[in-house]
Design an enzyme around this catalytic site. Structure first.
Site, mmCIF file in Angstrom:
data_model
loop_
_atom_site.group_PDB
_atom_site.id
_atom_site.type_symbol
_atom_site.label_atom_id
_atom_site.label_comp_id
_atom_site.label_asym_id
_atom_site.label_seq_id
_atom_site.Cartn_x
_atom_site.Cartn_y
_atom_site.Cartn_z
ATOM 1 N N HIS A 198 34.250 54.704 44.584
ATOM 2 C CA HIS A 198 34.022 53.512 45.403
ATOM 3 C C HIS A 198 35.349 52.910 45.856
ATOM 4 O O HIS A 198 36.404 53.366 45.449
ATOM 5 C CB HIS A 198 33.139 52.497 44.684
ATOM 6 C CG HIS A 198 33.749 51.921 43.440
ATOM 7 N ND1 HIS A 198 33.797 52.604 42.249
ATOM 8 C CD2 HIS A 198 34.343 50.729 43.211
ATOM 9 C CE1 HIS A 198 34.376 51.849 41.326
ATOM 10 N NE2 HIS A 198 34.727 50.708 41.883
ATOM 11 N N HIS A 239 37.049 50.095 45.359
ATOM 12 C CA HIS A 239 37.947 49.210 44.612
ATOM 13 C C HIS A 239 39.286 49.899 44.370
ATOM 14 O O HIS A 239 39.335 51.092 44.103
ATOM 15 C CB HIS A 239 37.319 48.818 43.272
ATOM 16 C CG HIS A 239 36.357 47.675 43.420
ATOM 17 N ND1 HIS A 239 35.327 47.452 42.538
ATOM 18 C CD2 HIS A 239 36.263 46.707 44.359
ATOM 19 C CE1 HIS A 239 34.644 46.384 42.922
ATOM 20 N NE2 HIS A 239 35.190 45.914 44.031
ATOM 21 N N ASP A 272 41.352 49.913 41.995
ATOM 22 C CA ASP A 272 41.618 50.603 40.730
ATOM 23 C C ASP A 272 40.925 51.974 40.704
ATOM 24 O O ASP A 272 40.982 52.698 39.726
ATOM 25 C CB ASP A 272 41.218 49.746 39.523
ATOM 26 C CG ASP A 272 39.763 49.336 39.533
ATOM 27 O OD1 ASP A 272 39.208 49.183 40.636
ATOM 28 O OD2 ASP A 272 39.177 49.169 38.447
ATOM 29 N N HIS A 273 40.249 52.323 41.822
ATOM 30 C CA HIS A 273 39.640 53.655 41.929
ATOM 31 C C HIS A 273 40.187 54.463 43.109
ATOM 32 O O HIS A 273 39.991 55.666 43.165
ATOM 33 C CB HIS A 273 38.113 53.537 42.019
ATOM 34 C CG HIS A 273 37.510 53.028 40.750
ATOM 35 N ND1 HIS A 273 36.902 53.853 39.832
ATOM 36 C CD2 HIS A 273 37.471 51.785 40.226
ATOM 37 C CE1 HIS A 273 36.499 53.131 38.793
ATOM 38 N NE2 HIS A 273 36.828 51.866 39.018
ATOM 39 N N HIS A 284 27.256 49.461 42.316
ATOM 40 C CA HIS A 284 28.351 48.596 41.860
ATOM 41 C C HIS A 284 28.910 47.754 43.013
ATOM 42 O O HIS A 284 29.058 46.543 42.902
ATOM 43 C CB HIS A 284 29.435 49.473 41.245
ATOM 44 C CG HIS A 284 30.689 48.743 40.913
ATOM 45 N ND1 HIS A 284 30.730 47.740 39.972
ATOM 46 C CD2 HIS A 284 31.955 48.877 41.393
ATOM 47 C CE1 HIS A 284 31.977 47.288 39.889
ATOM 48 N NE2 HIS A 284 32.731 47.954 40.742
ATOM 49 N N ASP A 334 32.004 53.239 38.660
ATOM 50 C CA ASP A 334 31.466 51.986 38.120
ATOM 51 C C ASP A 334 30.039 51.865 38.599
ATOM 52 O O ASP A 334 29.738 52.198 39.737
ATOM 53 C CB ASP A 334 32.286 50.794 38.628
ATOM 54 C CG ASP A 334 33.699 50.810 38.050
ATOM 55 O OD1 ASP A 334 33.976 51.682 37.200
ATOM 56 O OD2 ASP A 334 34.511 49.958 38.448
ATOM 57 N N GLU A 355 31.677 54.837 32.685
ATOM 58 C CA GLU A 355 32.512 53.661 32.493
ATOM 59 C C GLU A 355 31.956 52.885 31.326
ATOM 60 O O GLU A 355 30.789 53.049 30.961
ATOM 61 C CB GLU A 355 32.485 52.786 33.761
ATOM 62 C CG GLU A 355 31.118 52.188 34.059
ATOM 63 C CD GLU A 355 31.190 50.713 34.418
ATOM 64 O OE1 GLU A 355 32.027 49.996 33.826
ATOM 65 O OE2 GLU A 355 30.403 50.271 35.271
ATOM 66 N N HIS A 387 37.281 53.870 31.241
ATOM 67 C CA HIS A 387 37.201 52.599 31.935
ATOM 68 C C HIS A 387 36.658 51.515 31.007
ATOM 69 O O HIS A 387 35.632 50.887 31.275
ATOM 70 C CB HIS A 387 36.305 52.745 33.168
ATOM 71 C CG HIS A 387 36.498 51.668 34.204
ATOM 72 N ND1 HIS A 387 36.012 50.400 34.052
ATOM 73 C CD2 HIS A 387 37.121 51.678 35.395
ATOM 74 C CE1 HIS A 387 36.309 49.684 35.129
ATOM 75 N NE2 HIS A 387 36.989 50.435 35.953
#
Lengths: 595, 529
Positions: free
Chosen positions: A68, A70, A72-73, A157, A178, A203, A414
């Protein structure tokens, strides 16, 4: 025995810079390629030198999959593909492909333009990187190459978030990214079919939490906002531009409408309008209710929520401001926070998880004096509230997903080590499967036990079926005879005749014989006839034939009689039977005749 | 393996495949050409239609004046229009395990199959197919229920009487099987049986067969289907297109290595080039408007209309039509326009790129925003007060037998300034116009059919090389009106197996192998010799 190896480069017993390497059936896959919000140095990105010291990653990776948008991904993606060097396929869903470059550009601007960092990826690199992206549709089976296939599932998510099922032959891994198991105001719940992967990589952000109902949390949230507004305070809600922001906007919008409130709601940055456009165009990715009613009323057209201007922060009177980013680590949310922190009438509501090192994390841990850049300290007097709105599965949700997918092994990423440990125990106890939680750089190896696919000749199958009655009883195992041929990496099960023919071999018959001597004065023919009548009376239910050529056949056992050359009263009985009789169901029959 | 053919219409197919003990229905097309035998259903009372003389046989012995009316030398049934359903007697429909839908035009008979037949299976379709199919069904029901006609006409269906009638009524087949439109309740119940699938998704049926939809390039979410086991492969090709219009391009390579390829849904207008037709459409439209006349475009509410609007979007300014109002009138006009914008995944690359910006993929959003295009649920209400002439009206139904189009035919038919432009290929325009004769209005026929033509399909078949091809018998000979055009038929080696309504074909298959699995416990004790 084949093995699957999993190595987290990021998100191993940690939250941030998700990046997990999977080796399965000779293929190497990178799952997510994120950045860490808590660091500003090298630790910000995953350590790609783990994969190769020199040389391009393309030679070592078959594909990269992003779950996705975000950061942090996906925050390290342009760095990985353009600066380290990777030209292979990158997969992500359409909404992710649409939104990810915008967030990357935002991130780049904050880092380079505001903080003045050099040696960072450029706008052009983001564009070049996105050209390598192949969009994924939900449930579509994508053949990465002849052997490797991937399939995306809805993860709920954020808009476009997906879980991926990765399969090589009969081995498979599921990576959840996530996910959220309860539908919210704008997204649906994650779902996967009973795909029984060898490993489920999940996660575990909320590994130990079981959250109360969403309704309660929403009521709490509205109550807090309302109270603060009533007493003339300002409310800051740090969010990421896409995701929770829209959910909370829908929530406030309907609340303002119902209560007829007048206090202004603002949404910072120009992203809002754009972000809402994405939601309108990708409405098929939202929840059932929004999808059903979008023609009559589009939930993403807000009446009460207006664009924010920096100067508004000093306006008198109550207001609610959504500002980015969500962890108060930089940008507008941090600026507004600094302005409002000194007044106890104000309030900051943190609606999501904050990684270690961010101001968000600090104030949530009760820190009341913050060291700012340039040695200044900031006294935090405003109210700090935490409301878990981030759409991660809680412990209950994770267990629910395990029940859905029925994995053979479980692997947690995660999340924080202590919480993982707790969940690991629970999973092992409840499902009796192994659960792993490797740290960054640590490799987990799982041995798989795949079945071997074989093509069986239809003729053989039909013949064997006919032997045991009209239909095979699915509840009872049956033995069948056939020849397994291994040719060009594939296995075939055929009848022995066909196998001989295909391999150009001659058939050898194995026969067993024995002599029995007995005293009988009659002629050979008479003796044989007496044996025939005797056997007929003893062996009821067997086919016994007396053939004109002087043989008696019991089923397939042949009996002949001849006189001994020395003594015509001594008769020699010649018995002969095949290999099938020797090992088959007639072996007892053979014994009866011999004795 | 057997194929049961329940429809004789080559572009509205309905076949049933029995394969490895599963029974799979391929499409569920509803032949609506039967409605051409009926009188139009006017939205407001039409003195002309009500004054039409009843039909009496020449010798005066048969008087069906109540059921049949005569107009300009042709006879029409004065009752609620009826449709020609797929054959229901050829096999027991309750034994069908699954129905695979290829596009929203090919699912209109679904409620007749899934309701009241004992059907207990699952229907598979893509999301755009389901959503737009639902809209089209809703529209059809709405058109019918808005002008209820209590009268049902059955006397003319008597074989003895039908024989006496003038053509085309005389030659209509299976008239006893014709049925009135379904209700919204039946539509909802039928569509609740649909399970959504994505392109290239592999769906396992009972562990015996795997089915998978492929992009066919014809309309939003349109698909061809692969039906395969580990060793056998059947491809089902329905409406497909190689032209670059709005949908995702056709997936051709996945059709390779088929044992049998069932080919339906080729273009109905093999001699009309869609691009040329589009040009003609624009120039006729501009000419009429400039002369002060109105333009009527009878069309379906989804599909080619998106391309027409896109074409006009570019054309309006250059042709100086900036002030001409464009109206789109249908109970589903708004929904259709809105839905078209949310299926990014199913669109061609260009349109996807626009969504990433994020901008609406179709330019009709801008036409609506700038008030150039207005849409209304019907001629009643807002439209009647806001309506300005000269104008362009897009409305249904293309058969001209029901829907708002009937009203515009009555309103504009008498003036030679006005033009009707036919763009849908499903109905003969002469038959469609018959109950409105005599007409002063100009008629232009620009059928736009983007489906594969014979040239494209032979090239495709050469590339994918199926062992056997099955197709409607219509494709194995040139069209009746152009019997010398041997290029307008399929010529293949081996020749295709033709089918017609009620055919049962034995498909040439030799199954030799079946897939089994050796358990790992068993595999380890195997030793090579």
């Amino acid at each position: 025995m084949p093995e699957i190896k999993v190595t987290p480069l990021g998100a191993g017993q940690d939250v941030g810079r998700s990046c997990i390497l999977v080796s399965i059936g000779g293929k190497n896959i990178m799952l997510d390629c994120g950045m860490h919000m808590g660091y500003n140095d090298d630790r910000r990105f995953p350590d790609f030198s783990y994969i190769t010291q020199n040389g391009r990653l393309t030679d070592f990776l078959d594909c990269v999959i992003i779950s996705h948008f975000h950061l942090d991904h996906c925050g390290a993606l342009p760095y990985m593909s353009e600066m380290v060097g990777y030209d292979g396929p990158i997969y992500m869903t359409h909404p992710t492909k649409a939104i990810c470059p915008i967030l990357l550009e935002d991130f780049r601007k904050i880092t380079v333009d505001k903080k003045g960092e050099t040696n960072f990826f450029t706008s052009q690199m983001i564009k070049d990187c996105m050209k390598k992206v192949i969009p994924l549709n939900l449930h579509q089976t994508v053949q990465v190459d002849d052997e490797l296939e991937i399939k995306a599932y809805y993860a709920g998510h954020v808009l476009g978030a997906a879980m991926v099922h990765i399969k090589v032959g009969s081995e498979s891994v599921v990576y959840t990214g996530d996910y959220n198991m309860t539908p919210d105001r704008h997204l649906g719940a994650a779902w996967i079919d009973k795909c029984r992967p060898d490993i489920l990589i999940s996660e575990s952000t909320y590994a130990t939490t079981i959250r109360d109902s969403k309704r309660c949390r929403e009521r709490d949230f509205l109550k807090k906002v309302h109270e603060s507004i009533e007493r003339g305070g300002k409310v800051l809600i740090p969010v990421f531009a896409l995701g929770r922001a829209q959910e909370l906007c829908i929530l406030l919008e309907t609340f303002w409408e119902r209560m007829n409130l007048k206090a202004p709601i603002y949404f910072s940055t120009g992203l809002t309008e754009k972000a809402n456009h994405y939601y309108k165009l990708f409405i098929t990715w939202t929840n059932q209710k929004i999808r059903k009613t979008f023609v009559q009323r589009n939930m993403f057209e807000f009446k009460h929520i207006k664009a924010f201007d920096r100067s508004y922060a000093d306006n008198p009177g109550p207001m609610v401001v959504f500002a980015t980013p969500g962890m108060l680590h930089a940008g507008q949310s941090l600026q507004i926070f600094k302005k409002w922190a000194g007044n106890e009438k104000n309030m900051v509501i943190m609606p999501g998880y904050c990684v270690q090192g961010t101001i968000g994390h600090k104030i949530l841990n009760g820190q009341r004096k913050l060291e700012m850049e340039g040695r200044a300290t900031l006294d935090v007097k405003l109210q700090v509230e935490y409301m878990s709105f981030s759409a991660h599965a809680d412990a209950k949700g994770i267990m629910q997903l395990i029940r859905m997918a029925e994995p053979r092994n479980m692997l947690l990423v995660h999340g924080e080590a202590v919480k993982m440990e707790f969940l690991k125990g629970k999973i092992e106890q409840e499902f009796s499967i192994d659960c792993y939680m490797p740290a960054n750089g640590e490799t987990t190896t799982v041995t798989t036990n795949p079945s071997v696919p074989v093509d069986i000749s239809l003729n053989l199958l039909k013949r064997e079926m006919a032997l045991g009655g009209p239909l095979p009883d699915p509840k009872k195992p049956r033995t069948m005879h056939g020849t397994l041929i291994m040719k060009e990496n594939s296995l075939k099960l055929v009848s022995s005749e066909q196998a001989l023919k295909e391999l150009g071999l001659n058939e050898h018959q194995l026969r067993f014989t024995c002599h029995v001597q007995l005293q009988d004065p009659h002629s050979d023919a008479d003796t044989l006839h007496r044996i025939y009548t005797h056997l007929k009376s003893v062996l009821k239910g067997y086919t016994i034939q007396h053939l004109p050529d002087g043989t008696v056949i019991v089923e397939s056992i042949v009996i002949k009689v001849s006189s001994s050359t020395e003594d015509s009263n001594t008769k020699v009985l010649l018995l002969s039977w095949s290999y099938q009789v020797q090992i088959g169901p007639h072996s007892t029959l053979k014994k009866v005749i011999v004795t | 393996m057997k194929l049961y053919c329940l429809s004789g219409h080559p572009t509205l197919p309905c076949n049933v495949l029995k394969f490895k003990s599963t029974t799979i229905m391929l499409d569920c097309g509803l032949d609506t050409t039967s409605v051409l035998n009926f009188l139009p259903l006017p939205l407001v009372h039409s003195p002309r239609l009500s004054k039409l003389p009843g039909w009496v046989s020449k010798d005066g012995t048969i008087n069906l004046g109540k059921e049949l009316k005569e107009c300009a030398g042709r006879v029409f049934v004065d009752a609620q229009p009826e449709f020609c359903l797929p054959e229901r007697e050829l096999l027991d429909l309750s034994t069908i395990d699954v129905i695979l839908i290829s596009n929203y035009h090919c699912m209109m008979a679904l409620p007749y199959i899934t309701e009241h037949t004992g059907f207990t299976g699952t229907v598979y379709a893509t999301e755009p197919t389901l959503q737009i199919g639902r809209l089209l069904m809703e529209e059809l029901v709405n058109f019918m229920e808005r002008v209820p006609k209590a009268q049902s006409a059955t006397s003319w269906k008597n074989k003895e009487i039908q024989r006496m009638l003038p053509g085309p009524l005389k030659d209509a087949v299976d008239v006893w099987m014709w049925k009135r439109c379904y209700s919204m309740q039946e539509v909802n119940s039928a569509l609740s049986k649909v399970q959504l699938v994505g392109y290239s998704q592999k769906v396992e049926l009972f562990g015996a067969v795997q089915v998978s939809p492929l992009s066919s390039g014809y309309s939003l979410g349109s698909s061809n289907w692969i039906i395969q086991s580990h060793h056998e492969k059947v491809s089902y090709v329905s409406g497909s297109s190689l032209l670059t219009t709005h949908p995702q391009p056709m997936d051709q390579s996945s059709l390779k290595n088929s044992d049998v390829l069932i080919l339906t849904g080729l273009t109905q207008m093999p001699t009309a080039n869609p691009d040329g037709m589009l040009g003609e459409f624009c120039s006729n439209l501009a000419m009429t408007i400039r002369a002060g006349g109105n333009v009527l475009v009878p069309c379906y509410s989804s599909g080619v209309i998106y391309d027409l609007l896109e074409c006009l979007y570019q054309f309006i300014e250059s042709a100086n039509l900036g002030t001409t109002p464009f109206y789109f009138i249908s109970p589903i006009a708004n929904s259709s326009l809105e839905f078209s914008q949310i299926f990014a995944e199913w669109l061609c690359h260009n349109k996807q790129t626009k969504v990433y910006l994020p901008e609406p993929p179709f330019p009709h959003a801008e036409l609506i925003q700038t008030n150039k295009l207005k849409h209304y649920p019907s001629i009643h209400g807002d439209f009647s007060s806001e309506f300005r002439q000269p104008c362009v009206v897009f409305t249904g139904h293309p058969s001209l037998r029901f829907g708002d189009v009937v009203h515009f035919m009555e309103l504009w038919g008498k003036s030679s300034l006005n033009t009707i432009i036919f763009t849908e290929p499903d109905f003969s325009y002469l038959d469609a116009l018959a109950p409105y004769q005599p007409l002063a209005m100009k008629c232009v026929y620009c059928p736009i059919d983007t489906r594969l033509n014979f040239h494209q399909v032979s090239k495709l078949l050469k590339e994918v090389q199926p062992l056997h091809v099955v197709c409607p018998e219509q494709y194995t000979q040139p069209p009746l009106t152009q019997s010398h055009r041997s290029d307008l038929m399929l010529e293949l080696q081996p020749p295709p197996m033709p089918y017609r309504r009620c055919s049962v074909l034995n498909l040439p298959f030799r199954r030799r192998y079946e897939r089994i699995y050796i358990l790992p416990e068993c595999a380890v004790i195997l030793a090579l010799t």
